[in-house]
Scaffold this active site. Structure first.
Site, PDB file in Angstrom:
ATOM      1  N   ARG A 379      39.811  38.232  45.913  1.00 50.65           N
ATOM      2  CA  ARG A 379      38.501  38.340  46.548  1.00 50.65           C
ATOM      3  C   ARG A 379      38.562  37.636  47.890  1.00 50.65           C
ATOM      4  O   ARG A 379      39.039  36.500  47.976  1.00 50.65           O
ATOM      5  CB  ARG A 379      37.418  37.668  45.685  1.00 50.65           C
ATOM      6  CG  ARG A 379      37.254  38.360  44.360  1.00 50.65           C
ATOM      7  CD  ARG A 379      36.160  37.723  43.543  1.00 50.65           C
ATOM      8  NE  ARG A 379      36.157  38.308  42.210  1.00 50.65           N
ATOM      9  CZ  ARG A 379      35.386  37.907  41.216  1.00 50.65           C
ATOM     10  NH1 ARG A 379      34.540  36.907  41.409  1.00 50.65           N
ATOM     11  NH2 ARG A 379      35.443  38.491  40.037  1.00 50.65           N
ATOM     12  N   ASP A 399      39.968  37.541  31.237  1.00 52.74           N
ATOM     13  CA  ASP A 399      38.908  38.531  31.231  1.00 52.74           C
ATOM     14  C   ASP A 399      38.991  39.424  29.996  1.00 52.74           C
ATOM     15  O   ASP A 399      40.076  39.607  29.438  1.00 52.74           O
ATOM     16  CB  ASP A 399      39.055  39.405  32.488  1.00 52.74           C
ATOM     17  CG  ASP A 399      37.764  40.070  32.885  1.00 52.74           C
ATOM     18  OD1 ASP A 399      36.728  39.776  32.261  1.00 52.74           O
ATOM     19  OD2 ASP A 399      37.791  40.901  33.809  1.00 52.74           O
ATOM     20  N   HIS A 401      36.641  43.021  28.281  1.00 55.40           N
ATOM     21  CA  HIS A 401      35.436  43.840  28.255  1.00 55.40           C
ATOM     22  C   HIS A 401      35.278  44.395  26.862  1.00 55.40           C
ATOM     23  O   HIS A 401      36.217  44.945  26.303  1.00 55.40           O
ATOM     24  CB  HIS A 401      35.537  44.951  29.301  1.00 55.40           C
ATOM     25  CG  HIS A 401      35.533  44.404  30.689  1.00 55.40           C
ATOM     26  ND1 HIS A 401      36.681  44.049  31.353  1.00 55.40           N
ATOM     27  CD2 HIS A 401      34.498  44.084  31.509  1.00 55.40           C
ATOM     28  CE1 HIS A 401      36.359  43.552  32.524  1.00 55.40           C
ATOM     29  NE2 HIS A 401      35.055  43.549  32.653  1.00 55.40           N
ATOM     30  N   HIS A 527      30.972  42.109  29.821  1.00 58.80           N
ATOM     31  CA  HIS A 527      32.023  41.447  30.603  1.00 58.80           C
ATOM     32  C   HIS A 527      32.042  40.017  30.101  1.00 58.80           C
ATOM     33  O   HIS A 527      30.986  39.403  30.012  1.00 58.80           O
ATOM     34  CB  HIS A 527      31.694  41.399  32.084  1.00 58.80           C
ATOM     35  CG  HIS A 527      31.351  42.708  32.701  1.00 58.80           C
ATOM     36  ND1 HIS A 527      32.113  43.281  33.679  1.00 58.80           N
ATOM     37  CD2 HIS A 527      30.309  43.545  32.510  1.00 58.80           C
ATOM     38  CE1 HIS A 527      31.557  44.418  34.064  1.00 58.80           C
ATOM     39  NE2 HIS A 527      30.460  44.599  33.380  1.00 58.80           N
TER      40      HIS A 527
END
Length: 652
Positions: A379, A399, A401, A527
């Site tokens: 980012r 992470d 999902h 998420h």
RNA sequence: GCUGCUGUAGCUCAGUGGUAGAGCGCGUCAUUGGUAAUGACGAGGUCGGGAGUUCAAUUCUCCCCAGCAGCACCA
């Protein structure tokens, strides 16, 4: 007459219009002397305020918790007065009390220098010494606007213009200086005392909006007395010593350099921590029904356009032209057409995970499907936001999902909250702030959907038995979130774990499953990240443990140090036995005195030291010294290693 | 990104309009020692980068870069 109820429940009669100060005096002269304010029916007010009805009261003195805010806010007013008397061409704006102190924002062409700060502080002490009363006055809105406009105080005038029409405003006067203010304040400037100090100058936008002018903010800290101030300043100094940026280089964990601004160069020692943490989370996820995947770093723009990131998040994305660079020195590296076909480094993993979900046809029986990835994201953060490991441009999220049906949201959320609780407690974090971030102004989806989503997360938090606060307008545009915040050494709060409900992305990327009814349905996407990013979490851990990480995470777990070279061979045996047992061990057979070695490894925060000399070699023992302890114990080698291999086991 | 401050040896820092110093660390030698610094000697710097002023710039001025503090941002 009015009836005043005291904190102990007793009631006393007073004349109508009696002030708090008079009540304090009627109780005792000594109380009146140390009184700062009065709590009337739970609301803190000035001692000078007349009371004209039956109320219950509580006198606030320096000792009370509310005293600090009064002192700090009053100190802010005194600072503003000092600044305007020293620098008459300065406009005042706002100056609240904050945690540990206060600030005041000024509008001035020239910035304040360090020398100015000292001058201002001296002037403040003079004003405090003078001991003028803080006098409250009620003005009409129009009078106030006119007054401040005439004085050239455009910011103050703007503030009052923003207040509802017809409403009166209050101003507080000390000596010949006054400020628009709701109050309350301490009785006089003298009541502020000497336990304050101005700390730093910084910029801050008018009304917190980057589109507005930049003002000059002066921060100060204020306490009940000099002793408390000193203690606070000492605590600040101590906190600086455990700053992960300092410890990171001292402990040789990682470094940054300008060629890769905001991206970590992990050194061998730091990467041990990283790998251990990743391994631990992987084991936790494996046993919680997650499937680990790996998705591409570089993805065609088309996907980011479809996901909506190109529209909403582009300014934070790194783009790459998908073209072979020109090798001719005179020609531009890429052609004009290069920008027609761009790729981007993924700033998050979600769209890629939806691509995995979308492969083949999913049945309701496949749900919930939990796809996990240690996803490396890039980012392009605003440069001023970068901060050691806490805010980086390349990060690895733990992470995942979860694709599920609407009726599975709550159970999945509860399971996640439980997982976070377990992990944080394993890692030694008990002081975690949980925030439920609710719908923002700009959002996708109907209010009905938002009601359901917010309700689901709220219910999950309650079912998981967690304390949390709610924050209006703080949610993502696609759904509400649960945020887990942990504080660093200097008190800054960092969001680590998160759970976000998303009804939007499955729609945009056309994710679907076949329901029991044989029809196509949209899954809901959760998420979630437990640590948030490995980088930030390691940063937080370093500070929390002040570098003395738990054994299972310590880069070097034990150092075998010799006293004389006659023990070298035995030390090598011990070292090998440790390595064979899976211990991260190092051997120190340098020609140095044992004092030197103990000092060096202690400063390097090595948790265990095995010291061996001729005696130990003879007896097949080791002298064990744990970090932070002055004592040592001598154990047979086998026993020592058996105990150590047990002690270095990860929590899971 | 905005405001301000800072940038000298691997680290922490001192210093000056006449091209640099300390401590620690590093290397070599001596020293073989019992739980937080053994001693001696030595190597190491385009003083963040670029431009300007000057006989002369690490020092003064401007621009750029990075770091720090705060603000804003933080899917």
């Amino acid at each position: 007459m009015i009836k005043i109820t005291m904190p102990d429940g007793s009631k006393r009669d007073y004349a109508c219009g009696t002030t708090g100060m008079e009540i304090a005096q009627s109780i005792s002269k000594s109380l009146a002397k140390i009184s700062l304010a009065i709590k009337i029916d739970g609301a803190v007010s000035d001692l000078s305020l007349s009371i004209d009805k039956d109320v219950s009261i509580e006198i606030i003195t320096r000792k009370d918790a509310e005293a600090l805010e009064l002192i700090r806010h009053s100190a802010a007013h005194v600072m503003a007065q000092a600044v305007q008397s020293l620098f008459p061409n300065t406009q005042v704006t706002i100056g609240p009390s904050i945690e540990n102190g206060f600030y005041y924002d000024f509008a001035r062409k020239e910035p304040f220098s360090t020398a100015d700060i000292e001058k201002i502080e001296r002037e403040m002490r003079k004003i405090i010494e003078r001991g003028n009363k803080f006098e409250r006055e009620i003005w009409t809105r129009v009078d106030a606007i006119t007054y401040f406009k005439d004085k050239g105080e455009i910011y103050k005038a703007e503030l009052i213009e923003g207040l509802p029409e017809g409403e009166d405003v209050t101003v507080y006067k000390q000596g010949d200086w006054l400020d628009l203010c709701k109050g309350p304040h301490v009785p006089s400037t003298r009541h502020i005392g000497g336990g304050f100090k101005l700390l730093k100058v910084a910029g801050a936008y008018w009304r917190g909006d980057a589109k507005n002018a930049m003002l000059t903010r002066i921060y100060g800290t204020a306490w009940r007395d000099e002793k408390e101030l000193k203690a606070y300043l000492f605590q600040l100094e101590e906190a600086e010593k455990r700053d992960h940026r300092k410890l990171g280089s001292e402990m040789d964990l990682y470094h940054f350099q300008s060629e890769a601004q905001g991206s970590v160069f992990w050194h061998p020692k730091g990467f041990v921590i990283y790998n251990q943490l990743e391994g631990y989370i992987r084991r936790r996820l494996n046993s919680s029904g997650y499937k680990e995947i790996k998705t591409p770093q570089l993805i065609d723009n088309k996907l980011w356009e479809a996901s909506g990131h190109w529209g909403k998040y582009r300014e934070n994305m790194f783009v790459v032209p998908d073209e072979i660079p020109n090798t001719d020195d005179d020609a531009p590296v890429v052609s004009d057409k290069a920008f027609d076909k761009l790729m981007a480094l993924k700033p998050m993993n979600c769209p890629a995970h939806v691509q995995v979900f979308n492969q083949g046809i999913k049945s309701y029986r496949d749900l919930p499907l939990r796809l996990a990835e240690f996803g490396c994201c890039h980012r392009n953060e605003p440069h001023g936001a970068l901060h050691g490991l806490m805010r980086v441009r390349q990060m690895t999220q733990d992470d995942a999902h979860i694709f599920c049906r609407e009726d599975q949201i709550t159970s999945e959320s509860v399971a996640f909250c439980d997982l976070v609780k377990t992990v944080y407690s394993d890692l030694g974090f008990n002081d975690v702030k949980i925030v439920l971030a609710l719908r923002p102004e700009m959002r996708a989806g109907s209010d009905e959907v938002w009601d359901k989503a917010e309700g689901g997360l709220r219910q999950a938090l309650i079912e998981a038995g967690l304390e949390f606060t709610e924050a209006e307008n703080e949610g993502a545009f696609y759904g509400p979130k649960i945020e887990y915040h942990i504080r660093d050494a200097i008190g800054r709060s960092w969001q680590c774990g998160t759970l976000q409900l998303d009804f939007v992305l499955p729609e945009r990327l056309d994710a679907s499953y076949i329901g029991a009814d044989g029809a196509k349905h949209r899954p809901v996407m959760l998420h979630r990240a437990v640590l948030g990013t490995l980088e930030r979490f390691i940063g937080v851990m370093i500070e929390s443990y002040a570098g003395k990480l738990p054994l299972w995470l310590a880069p070097t777990q034990v150092v075998v140090a010799t006293i004389t070279s006659s023990a070298d061979d035995y030390a090598r045996e011990v070292h090998k036995a440790l390595l064979d047992a899976g211990v991260r061990a190092e051997l120190d057979i340098r020609n140095e005195k044992i004092n030197y070695k103990v000092r060096e490894h202690s400063l390097a925060k090595v948790p265990v030291l095995y010291v061996v000399g001729a005696r130990e070699a003879e007896e097949q023992t080791v002298a064990i010294r744990r970090l932070g302890s002055k004592n040592q114990s001598v154990d047979p080698l086998d026993k020592a290693i058996a105990e150590l291999t047990d002690a270095i086991k990860p929590p899971y």
